[in-house]
Structures are given as structure tokens and as C-alpha cells.
Scaffold this motif. Structure first.
Motif, PDB file in Angstrom:
ATOM      1  N   LEU A 191       0.838  -1.198   0.000  1.00  0.00           N
ATOM      2  CA  LEU A 191       0.000   0.000   0.000  1.00  0.00           C
ATOM      3  C   LEU A 191       0.873   1.249   0.000  1.00  0.00           C
ATOM      4  O   LEU A 191       1.979   1.247   0.537  1.00  0.00           O
ATOM      5  CB  LEU A 191      -0.902   0.035   1.236  1.00  0.00           C
ATOM      6  N   GLY A 192       0.350   2.321  -0.592  1.00  0.00           N
ATOM      7  CA  GLY A 192       1.062   3.594  -0.579  1.00  0.00           C
ATOM      8  C   GLY A 192       0.108   4.732  -0.875  1.00  0.00           C
ATOM      9  O   GLY A 192      -1.101   4.536  -1.028  1.00  0.00           O
ATOM     10  N   GLY A 193       0.641   5.947  -0.940  1.00  0.00           N
ATOM     11  CA  GLY A 193      -0.194   7.123  -1.193  1.00  0.00           C
ATOM     12  C   GLY A 193      -0.680   7.751   0.090  1.00  0.00           C
ATOM     13  O   GLY A 193      -0.497   7.236   1.187  1.00  0.00           O
ATOM     14  N   VAL A 194      -1.338   8.893  -0.066  1.00  0.00           N
ATOM     15  CA  VAL A 194      -1.778   9.677   1.091  1.00  0.00           C
ATOM     16  C   VAL A 194      -2.758   8.912   1.967  1.00  0.00           C
ATOM     17  O   VAL A 194      -2.649   8.928   3.196  1.00  0.00           O
ATOM     18  CB  VAL A 194      -2.402  11.012   0.615  1.00  0.00           C
ATOM     19  N   GLU A 195      -3.730   8.251   1.355  1.00  0.00           N
ATOM     20  CA  GLU A 195      -4.743   7.548   2.152  1.00  0.00           C
ATOM     21  C   GLU A 195      -4.109   6.500   3.059  1.00  0.00           C
ATOM     22  O   GLU A 195      -4.420   6.420   4.254  1.00  0.00           O
ATOM     23  CB  GLU A 195      -5.773   6.888   1.225  1.00  0.00           C
ATOM     24  N   ALA A 196      -3.208   5.718   2.521  1.00  0.00           N
ATOM     25  CA  ALA A 196      -2.543   4.687   3.333  1.00  0.00           C
ATOM     26  C   ALA A 196      -1.596   5.317   4.346  1.00  0.00           C
ATOM     27  O   ALA A 196      -1.535   4.902   5.512  1.00  0.00           O
ATOM     28  CB  ALA A 196      -1.780   3.728   2.424  1.00  0.00           C
ATOM     29  N   SER A 197      -0.852   6.316   3.912  1.00  0.00           N
ATOM     30  CA  SER A 197       0.155   6.948   4.764  1.00  0.00           C
ATOM     31  C   SER A 197      -0.462   7.542   6.025  1.00  0.00           C
ATOM     32  O   SER A 197       0.047   7.364   7.137  1.00  0.00           O
ATOM     33  CB  SER A 197       0.886   8.032   3.961  1.00  0.00           C
ATOM     34  N   LEU A 198      -1.577   8.226   5.886  1.00  0.00           N
ATOM     35  CA  LEU A 198      -2.183   8.918   7.025  1.00  0.00           C
ATOM     36  C   LEU A 198      -3.046   7.999   7.888  1.00  0.00           C
ATOM     37  O   LEU A 198      -3.439   8.374   8.987  1.00  0.00           O
ATOM     38  CB  LEU A 198      -3.020  10.099   6.535  1.00  0.00           C
ATOM     39  N   ARG A 199      -3.319   6.808   7.391  1.00  0.00           N
ATOM     40  CA  ARG A 199      -4.156   5.866   8.140  1.00  0.00           C
ATOM     41  C   ARG A 199      -3.347   4.655   8.612  1.00  0.00           C
ATOM     42  O   ARG A 199      -3.907   3.585   8.839  1.00  0.00           O
ATOM     43  CB  ARG A 199      -5.333   5.417   7.255  1.00  0.00           C
ATOM     44  N   ARG A 200      -2.053   4.820   8.754  1.00  0.00           N
ATOM     45  CA  ARG A 200      -1.217   3.654   9.063  1.00  0.00           C
ATOM     46  C   ARG A 200      -1.376   3.165  10.491  1.00  0.00           C
ATOM     47  O   ARG A 200      -1.151   1.990  10.773  1.00  0.00           O
ATOM     48  CB  ARG A 200       0.251   3.954   8.755  1.00  0.00           C
TER      49      ARG A 200
END
Length: 639
Positions: free
Chosen positions: A136-145
Motif C-alpha cells: 500500500l502507498g499514497g496519502v490515504e494509506a500513509s495517514l491511516r497507518r
């Protein structure tokens, strides 16, 4: 490997390149735009440049399980991202109403990606190819880790890595991590043994496998206890530094989420190399008959000059994603990109923007930052500029001069955000503002004071209102000297944690005094990964563990938003109710300081200081100042 064309989106494209199988398939919730302003374009180009074969599946039909199979099973893995922004933010306004357009889809059409796209796409891949690695990557994944508060569900959700059933999550910008991961996978190492790459997250069953870490409260604990949620967020926030940060783990039932330390920022040479890749700088031709991709319009003739931000605004997720250490490109790299823009057949002579998260940050905030890391409990600019802060606009102005001196360039605008407090801290700020206003403002300079009340600014991590006042005066003085009529357009935010009706009225009075009525007001939007969202959910400032007042009801948020646009006749009743509720009847009536007239006067705007009143006597005289829509509203009230 150099591919001066769009990357494969179907099997026919693969045949043309002589590829029988891909190394990676990148799945994205955005339409395919090969421009360096789009994360999926950067990651795919970086991988191809490293010798890997990459194909793109953009906006697969999540109702058709076979749509994820169009490029076949990749040799090394699937890369999954929701797109350039969080899919829930993409779909819904702060009022949780469905947006009318998706600017990252063909023709702006809505409905081409699912809610929580990262999870949905990853689950599709897992069902289709059970043993293939999913990253997974991108803003959605990054901020919801980590376990995070989700505004749309109004509850705490698990780490996105758990719900997506993926093998690894890359947080941050991702270039360095994805290449290191690709190389290990290419060597035949199973992804479950690749656990040491900075800037990545993974799941394990036994925390004894990890050392030198800090453990935060578990998902189950933060789900039930808001104080524990605030404590957990404080640690997450503190450890987001590549030099002094520690590994952070968080238990989720019988598993542990492990966040490795953030990755070191790219060097200038590395960043230049990324932006020198052969991007097509446009949307894929398959969208031409669909109205194109609206999101490309503003960025096509824009240049990203830097990453990161040491501004530290509480409501911004940049610290959690790009980090506080500034990375900037060389003049040579930026000038080469300007040449590519000039060469475009549709170029009209205007560079729309040269900037990034904060356009006037071109270097690290202080000399010790790259050796010791960013300060754990201090901000660079708040409550006032740090004594170690390097304040200098020389490099930025030299860069802009070089760009605007190029043939065929008529104007170079800077539309990215500027930190006005950083400008005012520069001993040569008048010189900077003069040259900047003369050459790089498009008639309106957008800055973000956000609020005027100290109790709100303190929680926002923004400077005191008096600094903004000084900046505004300086800007208008400078423009008067250079004989230009240009204006400041302030971004303002309503309903941020800490903002009461009293705070909103204070801001409304300020707007009255400066005779300014904003056309748009940003209501605070609680998105994952921000300090302000933690305050919104818990009612606690995690930095101090003190209670914070939070306007949470739609009713109060509507009142605060209306106060910031008190001159709009549609807002009259809300403004009236807000003033009565706050005991500020003194602001209702005919006085010079009144925001609105009395109800019985049939005057639905603010008082004598503003000519656009909506009274019986002045309606005809002001008809030219009102839209047909406003007049229709007035007539309906009259009836």
C-alpha cells in the motif's frame, strides 16, 4: 530503462514494448495522469527507471472482480493507492455531503472509485491473486497507518494495513522505499522477511522480533479511551523524524503494527533525478473523448520546487506524510522543467506556480536539523521564529528571476502557500515583497491567517493575528509604491478546535473592520494524521493533555461559518441566532459596529460601513451590486 511514452494500461501496450509479464502492477483510484504532481506517476516512473516493468490499472471497476486482472499477475507484486487524495475527502464535503465532481476522474465524473479505495482495491487483489505481495502507498494509506479516528464513520478504525489485508505499507513520498523493496523482492526474498526498510509498516505476531521501539496504546485501548488515544497520537507525532525517531508499534488484537522510522529525505541530486524522468506531463490519450482530467489544468504548467514543511500547522497532515525537513530542487533542474513546459504546443507564456507545500521554504530550517533531527517539543515558527531558524529568501528570488528571464515566458506566478510570518521575520522582507509583488502575484495573493482569535491560533500553531496585520499593511504599502492594484485573499477557517461562538464573533468583527467578506470559508475538516483531528475527536490537546472546547454539532458549525460571511443575506438568520446565543445583541442594529440589522427593518446585511445593504430604501440603488440570485432572495423575503 527509458520509456518516453505512457506506461502500459492493457495487454496490447505490453506487446508493443515486448513485455510478456510485468514486474509490478500499480492500481490507483485516480485516472492515469503522467505528471510529476501525481504520486502514482512518480512511483511508476522511478521503478521503470530502475529497470522494472510497470503497468497501470487506473480506477478499476470494483464491482467487477476481473477488472483487477487486465494486466495479469505481476512477477513481484501489486502497488495499491487510492490516488492523490484520500478517497473519503475526494467524495464528501465536511458536511458529509457527496461532492458534485471528482477532479481526478474523466470529465470530473463522480462514482468511478469506491469509498476507502485502498482497502477495496487491495481486497480485490487478494481475492484474485492470494499469494502475490500487496504494497500500500499514497496519502490515504500513509495517514491511516495507525489506528485512527475516521470522521465519516465517527469512530476509531484499525490501521488500514489490517483492513486491506496487505503485506506492507509505504508511508511518505515513497521513492527510496519502493526501489529498495523492489530490489529485495527481485532477489527472491519473501516480503514477510523484509522488515528493516525505513518509511515502511508491516504486521507481526510477536513483538520480541523487534528491538529499540516504543509501544503505544493498542487499537482496542484507543477505541475505548480518548485519553489513551491522545497519548498514542502524541508519541506517533513525536517520532516522525528520520534521525531521532524510534520504531513505533501498536497492538491490534493478536497482531502488532510496526512502523519503522521515517525514511531520510531525498538529497537534492536524488530529487532532481526524479523530476528529470520522462513524464508525458498530461493525461492518458484514452480520456480525450471523456472530457479529459480536470485536475491537470492547474498543474500542467506548474513546477514543484520543494517538499516538506517546517510550518507545523496543527490541522495539516504534511508533517505526518512529507515531514518537516525541506527538500528542494536545484535551479538547473527547475529550469529544465521550465524548458519542457515552454516547448509544449499549448503553452501561452504563463507558469501557473513554482512552489510546493510552502513556496518560500527552500532550505532546511536550521543547520543542526540534518545531524540531530527536528526538535521534538519545539516548532520552528511558533509561537515565534526560533533563534536558530535560517531566514533567507535570496535563493527563491534568484530562482524566480532565472525563470522569468527565459524567452517565451510572460509571467511566473507563485500560487502555492506563503508563510507570511516567515516573510516578516526576514530582515529584508520589504525588498522581497517589492520584487515578489511586482513580478509574481496574479492580482491576488492568497495567504492563510486562518483566524484572528489567540485561543484558536494557539491550538492551530499559527502566529498571533498582529503579525498578519503587519504583513497586510506592508503588502499594500509596497504595492502602492510600485503602482499596482493587488489584493490579499485570506484563507479563513471556522469551527477549529478551540473556537467558540465568541471566537467566531471576534473574527467576524475583524472582517467588519477591514471591510472584507470572504466568498469562501473553510470549515475545519477532520482528516486522519493531524493534531487538530486528534483534538476534535478527544477534546484534548495531546501536547498538554488539557481539555479543548470542540464545536462538533452541525448546528454550531453552521453558526460559526455563517458569522464569517455575515454579509450574505442567506446567512442572516444564522448570524442573528449566533449573536443572540452569545449575548452579543449589541452587534444587531443600526450602529457603526453592528454586523446585521434588526429583523423588523428587513435589512439583511451589515451596517453603515458597507454599501451593499439589503434594505427597503436602498434595494433599487444597489441593484447593480447584487446578482440576480441575491435579488430573487430579497424579493422572496419581501413577500
Amino acid at each position: 530503462m527509458i520509456i518516453n511514452d505512457f506506461l502500459p494500461v492493457c495487454k496490447e501496450d505490453m506487446v508493443k514494448l515486448g513485455w510478456d509479464r510485468l514486474d509490478f502492477v500499480l492500481v490507483t483510484g485516480d485516472a492515469y495522469v503522467d505528471h510529476p504532481s501525481f504520486g502514482p506517476a512518480i512511483i511508476s516512473r522511478v521503478l521503470v527507471n530502475a529497470g522494472y516493468k510497470v503497468g497501470i490499472i487506473s480506477q478499476p471497476n470494483w464491482k467487477d472482480k476481473d477488472s483487477i486482472k487486465v494486466l495479469g499477475r505481476p512477477r513481484l507484486g501489486f502497488l495499491v493507492a487510492a490516488g492523490n487524495i484520500d478517497s473519503m475527502v475526494n467524495h464528501y464535503t465536511v458536511s458529509k455531503r457527496l461532492r458534485e465532481k471528482d477532479f481526478y476522474s474523466p470529465g470530473g465524473k463522480m462514482g468511478l472509485r469506491p469509498n476507502r479505495a485502498t482497502i477495496v482495491y487491495s481486497n480485490m487483489v487478494r481475492r484474485a491473486y492470494k499469494k502475490t505481495p500487496i504494497i500500500l502507498g499514497g496519502v490515504e494509506a500513509s495517514l491511516r497507518r495507525f489506528a485512527h479516528y475516521d470522521y465519516w464513520d465517527n469512530k476509531v478504525r484499525r490501521s488500514i494495513l489490517v483492513d486491506a489485508d496487505a503485506d506492507m505499507l509505504i508511508f511518505g513520498m515513497g521513492e527510496r522505499q519502493v526501489i529498495e523493496l523492489a530490489n529485495y523482492l527481485n532477489e527472491g526474498i519473501d516480503i514477510k522477511y523484509i522488515r528493516h526498510i525505513p518509511g515502511t509498516c508491516f504486521l507481526i505476531e510477536n513483538k520480541e522480533e523487534i528491538y529499540d521501539y516504543v509501544e503505544i496504546e493498542s487499537f482496542e485501548e484507543v477505541l475505548e479511551d480518548k485519553i489513551k488515544y491522545a497519548k498514542a497520537f502524541k508519541v506517533q507525532n513525536d517520532e516522525q523524524d528520520p534521525i531521532r525517531g524510534k520504531v513505533v508499534i501498536q497492538k491490534h488484537k493478536n497482531m502488532y503494527l510496526v512502523q519503522n522510522t521515517p525514511v531520510m529525505p531525498l538529497s537534492r541530486i536524488e530529487l532532481d533525478d526524479v523530476y528529470d524522468l520522462p513524464f508525458q506531463r498530461d493525461f492518458h490519450p484514452m480520456y480525450k473523448g471523456m472530457g479529459g482530467i480536470p485536475a491537470i489544468t492547474e498543474v500542467k504548467n506548474s513546477i514543484i520546487s520543494e517538499r516538506g514543511c517546517f510550518g507545523g500547522c496543527s490541522f495539516c497532515a504534511l508533517t505526518f506524510h512529507q515531514g518537516r525537513i525541506i527538500q528542494s530542487r536545484s535551479h538547473e533542474s527547475i529550469l529544465k522543467e521550465a524548458d519542457r513546459i515552454i516547448a509544449d504546443k499549448d503553452f501561452k507564456g504563463y507558469i501557473n506556480d513554482v512552489g510546493g507545500p510552502t513556496a518560500n521554504f527552500r532550505h532546511v530550517s536550521c543547520k543542526k536539523q540534518l545531524k540531530l533531527g527536528t526538535c521534538k517539543d519545539k516548532q520552528c515558527l511558533y509561537p515565534e521564529p526560533c533563534k536558530n531558524l535560517i531566514i533567507d529568501h535570496t535563493d527563491l528570488m534568484e530562482l524566480l528571476r532565472k525563470i522569468r528571464e527565459k524567452d517565451k515566458i510572460k509571467k511566473v506566478f507563485v500560487r502555492s502557500g506563503l508563510r507570511y510570518d516567515y516573510i516578516m521575520a526576514d530582515k529584508n522582507h520589504e525588498k522581497f515583497l517589492t520584487e515578489f509583488s511586482k513580478h509574481h502575484v496574479s492580482g491576488q495573493l492568497k495567504v492563510a491567517p486562518e483566524h484572528i482569535a489567540d485561543e484558536v491560533l494557539d491550538l492551530m500553531g499559527k502566529p498571533a493575528g498582529k503579525i498578519y496585520g503587519k504583513f497586510v499593511k506592508e503588502f499594500y504599502d509596497v504595492n502602492k509604491k510600485i503602482d499596482k492594484e493587488q489584493y490579499i485573499v485570506p484563507y479563513l477557517m471556522s469551527s477549529h478546535p478551540g473556537s467558540t461562538l465568541k471566537s467566531a464573533i471576534k473574527l467576524a468583527e475583524y472582517l467588519r473592520d477591514i471591510k472584507y467578506q470572504p466568498k469562501q470559508v473553510q470549515d475545519f475538516y477532520p482528516t486522519p494524521g493531524t493534531l487538530s483531528t486528534c483534538m476534535f475527536y478527544t477534546g484534548i490537546d495531546p501536547r498538554t493533555m488539557k481539555k479543548v472546547y470542540v464545536p462538533v454539532t452541525f448546528e454550531e458549525k453552521a453558526l460559526q461559518r455563517a458569522l464569517l460571511q455575515f454579509g450574505n443575506p442567506r446567512n442572516y438568520n444564522k448570524v442573528y441566532d449566533a449573536l443572540i446565543k452569545a449575548g452579543r445583541e449589541d452587534l444587531i442594529g443600526d450602529g457603526e459596529k453592528c454586523l446585521i440589522r434588526n429583523k423588523g427593518d428587513r435589512k439583511y446585511s451589515y451596517g453603515k460601513n458597507n454599501r451593499k445593504t439589503y434594505s427597503k430604501k436602498t434595494n433599487e440603488g444597489n441593484a447593480k451590486n447584487k446578482s440576480k440570485k441575491d435579488l430573487k432572495f430579497y424579493k422572496s423575503k419581501k413577500k
